[in-house]
Each structure stands twice: as C-alpha cells, then as structure tokens.
Design a protein around this motif. Structure first.
Motif, mmCIF file in Angstrom:
data_model
loop_
_atom_site.group_PDB
_atom_site.id
_atom_site.type_symbol
_atom_site.label_atom_id
_atom_site.label_comp_id
_atom_site.label_asym_id
_atom_site.label_seq_id
_atom_site.Cartn_x
_atom_site.Cartn_y
_atom_site.Cartn_z
ATOM 1 N N UNK A 12 10.272 18.053 -5.530
ATOM 2 C CA UNK A 12 10.833 18.749 -4.355
ATOM 3 C C UNK A 12 10.079 18.423 -3.064
ATOM 4 N N UNK A 13 8.795 18.187 -3.160
ATOM 5 C CA UNK A 13 8.015 17.870 -1.957
ATOM 6 C C UNK A 13 8.295 16.471 -1.418
ATOM 7 N N UNK A 14 9.088 15.680 -2.126
ATOM 8 C CA UNK A 14 9.516 14.385 -1.604
ATOM 9 C C UNK A 14 10.726 14.521 -0.673
ATOM 10 N N UNK A 15 11.267 15.715 -0.580
ATOM 11 C CA UNK A 15 12.412 15.955 0.290
ATOM 12 C C UNK A 15 12.046 15.672 1.738
ATOM 13 N N UNK A 16 12.810 14.799 2.364
ATOM 14 C CA UNK A 16 12.533 14.404 3.746
ATOM 15 C C UNK A 16 13.612 13.425 4.208
ATOM 16 N N UNK A 17 13.567 13.117 5.497
ATOM 17 C CA UNK A 17 14.343 11.989 6.007
ATOM 18 C C UNK A 17 13.453 10.752 5.891
ATOM 19 N N UNK A 18 13.966 9.729 5.265
ATOM 20 C CA UNK A 18 13.213 8.501 5.050
ATOM 21 C C UNK A 18 13.672 7.438 6.048
ATOM 22 N N UNK A 58 16.827 12.388 1.901
ATOM 23 C CA UNK A 58 16.567 12.520 0.466
ATOM 24 C C UNK A 58 16.247 13.978 0.190
ATOM 25 N N UNK A 59 17.002 14.579 -0.698
ATOM 26 C CA UNK A 59 16.794 15.979 -1.063
ATOM 27 C C UNK A 59 16.582 16.069 -2.563
ATOM 28 N N UNK A 60 15.449 16.643 -2.950
ATOM 29 C CA UNK A 60 15.127 16.813 -4.364
ATOM 30 C C UNK A 60 15.174 18.306 -4.669
ATOM 31 N N UNK A 61 16.171 18.688 -5.433
ATOM 32 C CA UNK A 61 16.375 20.111 -5.699
ATOM 33 C C UNK A 61 17.214 20.289 -6.954
ATOM 34 N N UNK A 107 0.852 -1.181 0.000
ATOM 35 C CA UNK A 107 0.000 0.000 0.000
ATOM 36 C C UNK A 107 0.886 1.229 0.000
ATOM 37 N N UNK A 108 0.372 2.293 -0.587
ATOM 38 C CA UNK A 108 1.145 3.508 -0.791
ATOM 39 C C UNK A 108 0.342 4.736 -0.392
ATOM 40 N N UNK A 109 1.054 5.756 0.032
ATOM 41 C CA UNK A 109 0.426 7.054 0.229
ATOM 42 C C UNK A 109 -0.019 7.567 -1.135
ATOM 43 N N UNK A 110 -1.127 8.286 -1.157
ATOM 44 C CA UNK A 110 -1.649 8.802 -2.424
ATOM 45 C C UNK A 110 -0.614 9.662 -3.147
ATOM 46 N N UNK A 111 0.192 10.362 -2.383
ATOM 47 C CA UNK A 111 1.147 11.302 -2.975
ATOM 48 C C UNK A 111 2.275 10.614 -3.746
ATOM 49 N N UNK A 112 2.457 9.306 -3.528
ATOM 50 C CA UNK A 112 3.561 8.615 -4.204
ATOM 51 C C UNK A 112 3.094 7.494 -5.120
ATOM 52 N N UNK A 113 1.799 7.248 -5.167
ATOM 53 C CA UNK A 113 1.281 6.167 -6.018
ATOM 54 C C UNK A 113 1.675 6.390 -7.468
ATOM 55 N N UNK A 114 2.146 5.330 -8.104
ATOM 56 C CA UNK A 114 2.567 5.420 -9.495
ATOM 57 C C UNK A 114 3.996 5.886 -9.674
#
Length: 116
Positions: A87-93, A112-115, A58-65
């Motif tokens: 960029x909104x995927x930037x976070x500590x995983x 993870x830094x998306x920039x 299962x996945x969060x809606x924001x990352x599905x696909x």
C-alpha cells in the motif's frame, strides 16, 4: 526535444505486480540516465529507480528486491517492473530523463494504487 509518456498504472491488490512503461518520442540513446520517480499525496517526489546508458542501476532502499528498471534503447522505452506491491507504493509515478545531474525531461505521470 524528447517527450515521455508513461503507461501501465492502475489498481492492484497488495502483493500484486504491475509493469510501467515509458515511451519516448525521440531517441533516448544519448540520455545518460532514465529514471522513475514517485509522489504520494502530501509527500515530496522521490527517486525510485534509475538506469544509465551503460546499464548501471540504482534503487531506493524501499523498493530494492521488488522493483526492476530496464531500458530498451532500440524501442526508446524504459520499464519499471514492480512486484510484491505494498500500500505504501501508492503514488503517481513519473518517468524522467537526465543528461547530467538535473532532470531534463518529465512524463505526465501514471497513478499506481495498491489497495485491497
């Protein structure tokens, strides 16, 4: 006791890809659900993706696909393939393992830094 160690984080441009790995010190065969969480600055930790011992995901809606979680019980490793990063995927995983509803094991996290 199982220890989880994440790797694979880093800096990537928008639209790029990363593959996170979570290596367990012990067997994950009996751990029902393995998952990836993330926490961005000033935000609550959220579940990104999870996979059961039977392979259900299962996945969060924001990352599905865009994101794909997988587990290799023989290697005691869980993966998170992240494509089309934003960029909104930037976070500590964080990698996590759960026998039932609560998280029993946490990893130390990988940035993870998306920039551009």
């Amino acid at each position: 006791q199982v220890q989880l160690v994440e790797s694979g984080g880093g800096l990537v441009q928008p639209g790029g890809s990363l593959r996170l790995s979570c290596a367990a010190s012990g067997s994950i065969f009996s751990i029902n659900a393995m998952g990836w969480y993330r926490q961005a600055p000033g935000k609550q930790r959220e579940l990104v993706a999870a996979i059961t011992s039977g392979g259900s995901t299962n996945y969060a809606d924001s990352v599905k696909g865009r994101f794909t979680i997988s587990r290799d019980n023989a290697k005691n490793t869980v993966y998170l393939q992240m494509n089309s990063l934003k960029p909104e995927d930037t976070a500590v995983y964080y990698c996590a393992g759960s026998y039932y509803k609560d998280v029993d094991y946490w990893g130390q996290g990988t940035q993870v830094t998306v920039s551009s």
